[in-house]
Design an enzyme around this catalytic site. Sequence first.
Site, mmCIF file in Angstrom:
data_model
loop_
_atom_site.group_PDB
_atom_site.id
_atom_site.type_symbol
_atom_site.label_atom_id
_atom_site.label_comp_id
_atom_site.label_asym_id
_atom_site.label_seq_id
_atom_site.Cartn_x
_atom_site.Cartn_y
_atom_site.Cartn_z
ATOM 1 N N CYS A 18 0.930 -1.021 0.000
ATOM 2 C CA CYS A 18 0.060 -0.061 -0.152
ATOM 3 C C CYS A 18 0.700 1.492 -0.204
ATOM 4 O O CYS A 18 1.853 1.130 -1.205
ATOM 5 C CB CYS A 18 -0.918 -0.113 1.318
ATOM 6 N N HIS A 34 -3.342 -5.201 0.835
ATOM 7 C CA HIS A 34 -3.067 -6.109 2.681
ATOM 8 C C HIS A 34 -3.312 -7.313 2.045
ATOM 9 O O HIS A 34 -4.015 -7.887 2.242
ATOM 10 C CB HIS A 34 -3.643 -5.572 3.385
ATOM 11 N N GLU A 51 -1.817 -8.950 4.335
ATOM 12 C CA GLU A 51 -1.321 -9.469 5.463
ATOM 13 C C GLU A 51 -3.619 -10.282 6.787
ATOM 14 O O GLU A 51 -2.927 -10.784 7.918
ATOM 15 C CB GLU A 51 -1.119 -8.975 6.184
ATOM 16 N N SER A 91 -10.438 -12.301 34.645
ATOM 17 C CA SER A 91 -11.928 -11.752 34.690
ATOM 18 C C SER A 91 -13.243 -13.491 34.328
ATOM 19 O O SER A 91 -13.781 -13.168 33.982
ATOM 20 C CB SER A 91 -12.152 -11.371 33.115
ATOM 21 N N GLY A 92 -11.812 -14.197 34.403
ATOM 22 C CA GLY A 92 -12.670 -16.006 33.283
ATOM 23 C C GLY A 92 -12.131 -15.608 32.006
ATOM 24 O O GLY A 92 -12.385 -16.674 31.653
ATOM 25 N N GLY A 93 -11.691 -14.853 31.199
ATOM 26 C CA GLY A 93 -11.719 -14.809 30.038
ATOM 27 C C GLY A 93 -10.428 -15.349 29.966
ATOM 28 O O GLY A 93 -9.563 -15.770 30.010
ATOM 29 N N VAL A 94 -9.819 -16.016 28.082
ATOM 30 C CA VAL A 94 -8.588 -16.604 28.379
ATOM 31 C C VAL A 94 -7.673 -15.866 28.255
ATOM 32 O O VAL A 94 -6.577 -16.535 28.601
ATOM 33 C CB VAL A 94 -8.889 -17.504 26.496
ATOM 34 N N ASP A 95 -7.466 -14.328 27.664
ATOM 35 C CA ASP A 95 -6.206 -13.531 27.977
ATOM 36 C C ASP A 95 -5.887 -13.521 29.601
ATOM 37 O O ASP A 95 -4.900 -13.794 29.555
ATOM 38 C CB ASP A 95 -6.355 -12.451 27.576
ATOM 39 N N SER A 96 -6.820 -13.103 30.370
ATOM 40 C CA SER A 96 -6.373 -12.685 31.928
ATOM 41 C C SER A 96 -6.232 -14.828 32.462
ATOM 42 O O SER A 96 -5.322 -14.584 33.477
ATOM 43 C CB SER A 96 -7.761 -12.493 32.262
ATOM 44 N N SER A 97 -6.742 -15.413 32.151
ATOM 45 C CA SER A 97 -6.758 -16.633 32.503
ATOM 46 C C SER A 97 -5.428 -17.181 32.614
ATOM 47 O O SER A 97 -4.201 -18.156 32.891
ATOM 48 C CB SER A 97 -7.179 -17.328 31.838
#
Length: 495
Positions: free
Chosen positions: A72, A156, A158, A211-217
């Site tokens: 681009c 793009h 990507e 928080s129970g989400g995958v990231d924080s877990s």
Amino acid sequence: MIAIIDLGSQYTHLIARKVREVGVPAVIYPPDVFSWNEGIKGIILSGGPGDANRVKIKEDILNSEIPLLGICLGMQYIAKYFGGMVSIGKREYGSTEIRVVSSSRIFKGIKRRFKVWMSHQYEVKKLPKKFKIAASSEDTEVVAFEGGGIYGLQFHPEVSHTEYGKHIIRNFVINICGEEKKPFNVSSFIKREIDEIRETVGDSKVIAGVSGGVDSSVMALLLKKAIGERFLPVFVDTGLLREGEEDEIRKNLSGHFSIKVIRAKEDFLSALKGVSDPEEKRRRIGKKFIEIFRMAGKDVEFLAQGTLYPDRIESLPQVGSSSTIKTHHNVGGLPENMSFKLIEPLRDLFKDEVRTVGRELGLPESIICRHPFPGPGLAVRIIGEVTEEKLEIMREADHIFINGLVDMDLYDNIWQAFCVLLPVRSVGVMGDERTYEYALVIRAVTSTDGMTVSPYRFKWNDLTYLGDKIIREVRGINRVVYDVTSKPPATIEWE
């Protein structure tokens, strides 16, 4: 190793991700880079806002013998630098069909017509003598060019919306640059991050919100494995969460570590009183989190967060001049004078990579496959001021929507689904009486990495069933609409 020169694109880190998927490491540099990694075998110039006249790159980058790919804006700059002409042309945004018009190594193994993702208003009007046109579209003659080990793409490759995008990246990295494929090793990543955490933290303590989400877990499990009891996981009941969040966390994470629960609903609602601006909401929520963490861990030196690559690139420019799209409370929403040192073990990963790490760590699928949920919670899904009344409406609507998707076996087909409450009331008729209540947006998107998304294509009966159920069961809503916007041009969340 591949060098990526960041000219300000929101997709710069996605380019790095795609190179990494091919099995080759990538390093992102600013345009004024003054020193190179000795192992650089190829250079990619990213896209970016504006026109080629604003770009300034060290000349030795373009005049080296190393293969060069411009995407681009990067393509336009290469053409202009070598004597071509770039000017405003026909704007192309979104999906566009292109045709390969001459033999090119960049398109090896790809059919002659395919769809790509465009996002530009400037185009190459005249090519320098050393280049030849490799592909065109109906509105743009120079969609791709090559010459002397230099390649340019107006689209793009990507983003997931471009057909054969990964194939094109592989052609450049493996076939043209001659790099060797080295598959990403999840076990090596986990060991490396645990070692890095231990080296960084030493004998200090680390606090983190879960928080129970995958990231924080996943982040929490890495910390637990690295430093054991010196890791302090905290669940903050902000009053901005969905129905049953605390119960879900206890069910899914209690077997891995004990969690301290802090009730802070009144504190957060008080901080948000009278606030409508989304950036101010995020700043106040980030500040309140830090105040709570300070009180919960007075002798704690480090704060850990599950910040991912997309959070970072949308929130703050990382290397080059990419624009801030919104303040993520994990990144830009933190106060400058906070006393904690920050640890972000997942900072270089995308969501699907985090899920792969989570499976390796033994997290249950109920966490692994959970849809993303923003750190500021429902505060950024209520457009305008946040009130207790609106939060109750949102919790009910969200519960019906998400559970409806689960009941219809649609939840796992969707990257993220949620409701947005608009600060708009519309006239309706219920029980032969006039109503004047809120309009609710439901949104469901598909994606691979969260950097680009498409709206989920519901069957009409399924979509109307969900909307009708929300209107019947949630007092305060008399109109439901479906958001069909992709990213770009929109973001996934509304705020």
